[in-house]
Design a protein around this motif. Sequence first.
Motif, PDB file in Angstrom:
ATOM      1  N   LEU A 174       4.712   6.777  15.746  1.00 20.79           N
ATOM      2  CA  LEU A 174       3.308   6.390  15.741  1.00 20.79           C
ATOM      3  C   LEU A 174       2.504   7.670  15.888  1.00 20.79           C
ATOM      4  N   ILE A 175       1.547   7.884  14.965  1.00 20.34           N
ATOM      5  CA  ILE A 175       0.756   9.103  15.029  1.00 20.34           C
ATOM      6  C   ILE A 175      -0.605   8.861  14.386  1.00 20.34           C
ATOM      7  N   GLU A 176      -1.634   9.472  14.958  1.00 19.68           N
ATOM      8  CA  GLU A 176      -2.936   9.517  14.294  1.00 19.68           C
ATOM      9  C   GLU A 176      -3.084  10.900  13.682  1.00 19.68           C
ATOM     10  N   HIS A 177      -3.396  10.940  12.387  1.00 19.21           N
ATOM     11  CA  HIS A 177      -3.462  12.220  11.673  1.00 19.21           C
ATOM     12  C   HIS A 177      -4.617  12.173  10.688  1.00 19.21           C
ATOM     13  N   ASN A 178      -5.565  13.101  10.846  1.00 16.11           N
ATOM     14  CA  ASN A 178      -6.722  13.192   9.952  1.00 16.11           C
ATOM     15  C   ASN A 178      -7.451  11.853   9.803  1.00 16.11           C
ATOM     16  N   GLY A 179      -7.665  11.171  10.926  1.00 16.96           N
ATOM     17  CA  GLY A 179      -8.433   9.934  10.905  1.00 16.96           C
ATOM     18  C   GLY A 179      -7.683   8.712  10.428  1.00 16.96           C
ATOM     19  N   THR A 180      -6.373   8.801  10.334  1.00 18.94           N
ATOM     20  CA  THR A 180      -5.543   7.678   9.895  1.00 18.94           C
ATOM     21  C   THR A 180      -4.421   7.451  10.899  1.00 18.94           C
ATOM     22  N   VAL A 181      -4.153   6.191  11.206  1.00 16.12           N
ATOM     23  CA  VAL A 181      -3.061   5.830  12.110  1.00 16.12           C
ATOM     24  C   VAL A 181      -1.840   5.472  11.270  1.00 16.12           C
ATOM     25  N   TYR A 182      -0.726   6.143  11.522  1.00 11.69           N
ATOM     26  CA  TYR A 182       0.514   5.925  10.775  1.00 11.69           C
ATOM     27  C   TYR A 182       1.569   5.296  11.689  1.00 11.69           C
ATOM     28  N   LEU A 183       2.307   4.350  11.139  1.00 15.28           N
ATOM     29  CA  LEU A 183       3.423   3.735  11.850  1.00 15.28           C
ATOM     30  C   LEU A 183       4.603   3.659  10.897  1.00 15.28           C
ATOM     31  N   GLY A 184       5.707   4.257  11.283  1.00 21.82           N
ATOM     32  CA  GLY A 184       6.877   4.286  10.416  1.00 21.82           C
ATOM     33  C   GLY A 184       8.119   3.761  11.098  1.00 21.82           C
ATOM     34  N   SER A 185       9.028   3.261  10.291  1.00 19.19           N
ATOM     35  CA  SER A 185      10.339   2.837  10.756  1.00 19.19           C
ATOM     36  C   SER A 185      11.347   3.287   9.721  1.00 19.19           C
ATOM     37  N   ILE A 186      12.480   3.790  10.146  1.00 15.14           N
ATOM     38  CA  ILE A 186      13.442   4.399   9.242  1.00 15.14           C
ATOM     39  C   ILE A 186      13.821   3.442   8.108  1.00 15.14           C
ATOM     40  N   GLY A 187      13.843   4.009   6.895  1.00 18.20           N
ATOM     41  CA  GLY A 187      14.253   3.244   5.729  1.00 18.20           C
ATOM     42  C   GLY A 187      13.167   2.368   5.136  1.00 18.20           C
ATOM     43  N   LYS A 188      11.925   2.437   5.688  1.00 19.49           N
ATOM     44  CA  LYS A 188      10.849   1.605   5.191  1.00 19.49           C
ATOM     45  C   LYS A 188       9.644   2.470   4.841  1.00 19.49           C
ATOM     46  N   ASN A 189       8.710   1.873   4.065  1.00 22.15           N
ATOM     47  CA  ASN A 189       7.456   2.551   3.801  1.00 22.15           C
ATOM     48  C   ASN A 189       6.702   2.796   5.099  1.00 22.15           C
ATOM     49  N   ILE A 190       5.833   3.804   5.092  1.00 26.51           N
ATOM     50  CA  ILE A 190       5.034   4.132   6.267  1.00 26.51           C
ATOM     51  C   ILE A 190       3.713   3.381   6.171  1.00 26.51           C
ATOM     52  N   SER A 191       3.455   2.502   7.115  1.00 28.21           N
ATOM     53  CA  SER A 191       2.198   1.750   7.144  1.00 28.21           C
ATOM     54  C   SER A 191       1.096   2.641   7.718  1.00 28.21           C
ATOM     55  N   ARG A 192      -0.145   2.384   7.274  1.00 28.52           N
ATOM     56  CA  ARG A 192      -1.257   3.170   7.802  1.00 28.52           C
ATOM     57  C   ARG A 192      -2.554   2.361   7.795  1.00 28.52           C
ATOM     58  N   TRP A 193      -3.450   2.717   8.736  1.00 34.05           N
ATOM     59  CA  TRP A 193      -4.723   2.045   8.928  1.00 34.05           C
ATOM     60  C   TRP A 193      -5.801   3.081   9.215  1.00 34.05           C
ATOM     61  N   SER A 251      10.993   6.914   2.286  1.00 35.91           N
ATOM     62  CA  SER A 251      11.954   6.656   3.352  1.00 35.91           C
ATOM     63  C   SER A 251      12.425   8.011   3.880  1.00 35.91           C
ATOM     64  N   TYR A 252      12.928   8.029   5.093  1.00 36.01           N
ATOM     65  CA  TYR A 252      13.190   9.317   5.728  1.00 36.01           C
ATOM     66  C   TYR A 252      14.266   9.205   6.801  1.00 36.01           C
ATOM     67  N   GLU A 253      14.842  10.358   7.115  1.00 34.18           N
ATOM     68  CA  GLU A 253      15.714  10.492   8.276  1.00 34.18           C
ATOM     69  C   GLU A 253      14.979  11.220   9.389  1.00 34.18           C
ATOM     70  N   LYS A 299      15.733  13.837   3.995  1.00 37.09           N
ATOM     71  CA  LYS A 299      16.529  12.695   3.570  1.00 37.09           C
ATOM     72  C   LYS A 299      17.714  13.204   2.760  1.00 37.09           C
ATOM     73  N   ASN A 300      18.882  12.692   3.090  1.00 40.24           N
ATOM     74  CA  ASN A 300      20.110  13.094   2.389  1.00 40.24           C
ATOM     75  C   ASN A 300      20.281  14.608   2.377  1.00 40.24           C
ATOM     76  N   ASP A 301      20.009  15.229   3.514  1.00 42.83           N
ATOM     77  CA  ASP A 301      20.169  16.676   3.708  1.00 42.83           C
ATOM     78  C   ASP A 301      19.204  17.493   2.854  1.00 42.83           C
ATOM     79  N   GLU A 302      18.187  16.856   2.274  1.00 40.68           N
ATOM     80  CA  GLU A 302      17.161  17.572   1.533  1.00 40.68           C
ATOM     81  C   GLU A 302      15.868  17.605   2.338  1.00 40.68           C
ATOM     82  N   ILE A 303      15.170  18.741   2.299  1.00 42.99           N
ATOM     83  CA  ILE A 303      13.878  18.879   2.966  1.00 42.99           C
ATOM     84  C   ILE A 303      12.809  18.980   1.890  1.00 42.99           C
TER      85      ILE A 303
END
Length: 259
Positions: A164-183, A196-198, A211-215
């Motif tokens: 959970l993070i607020e960044h540049n006026g947007t609140v982001y919520l992420g869970s592994i393997g899913k899209n990142i929701s934002r408000w 999706s991300y590790e 993801k998959n050892d790639e940055i």
Amino acid sequence: MLTRLNMRKYLVLLCWFLLVVGLQTAGSQPAMPVFDGIDGYWYIDGSSVKKMDSQGEILATYSNIALGNPSLVDASDPFRVMVFYTETQTVVILNSNASVVGTPINLTDFGLGEIPLVCRSSRGGFWILDITQGQIMHFSETFKPTSMEISVGSDYQFSPKSFLIEHNGTVYLGSIGKNISRWDLYGAELESVDVSYEALRFEGNYLWVKKNDEIVRVNLNEVEPDVKYACPCNALPLSVQGQTKCFDGASFKLCKKID
């Protein structure tokens, strides 16, 4: 005598504690420093929160064994760095010298549900994810609830790599393997980020993703190709004095763009 709700909270926190201890004992989680915008890079090292400079020299350290191991540090305000202890549901505020400001805040004193994630807000105060109520709630600096609430739904699946993070006026919520929701800051839902991300890190207009050892560096605001980087350490990179570097737990190492 434990009620059913208290027993559920106890079991969730116990499982989280065992998972955190296991990860740290195994040493599988690389340090991920966060920049405070001035001169400090903050990261978690076991039971301690450490502040270092761009050369990797430790400037200050904070530890409170009674609170357990810190689970996250938010240095978006360099003079009020927030540290969250999931095991004991406690928030600690540190100044730029890693000294405690005020007294630790125990979230269980506010009658909240299960709180796995907390972050600072640009409007002052904090955002708190209450997975019992399925809401992200805003609290003031004195931990008084405000009118700002975001519904995430009761089906949200928390994992150790959720964030959970607020960044540049947007609140982001992420869970592994899913899209990142934002408000936005008024709770209006925005288009999700399709990634999706590790592991991930926000920096300026960019999102660093592993993801998959790639940055990969993803631009959040403009349509441009993703940029891949090669780094000599496992932690995601960040900008250090104009150069892209990662932290191997002892010092910063230079990363190179892959053409």
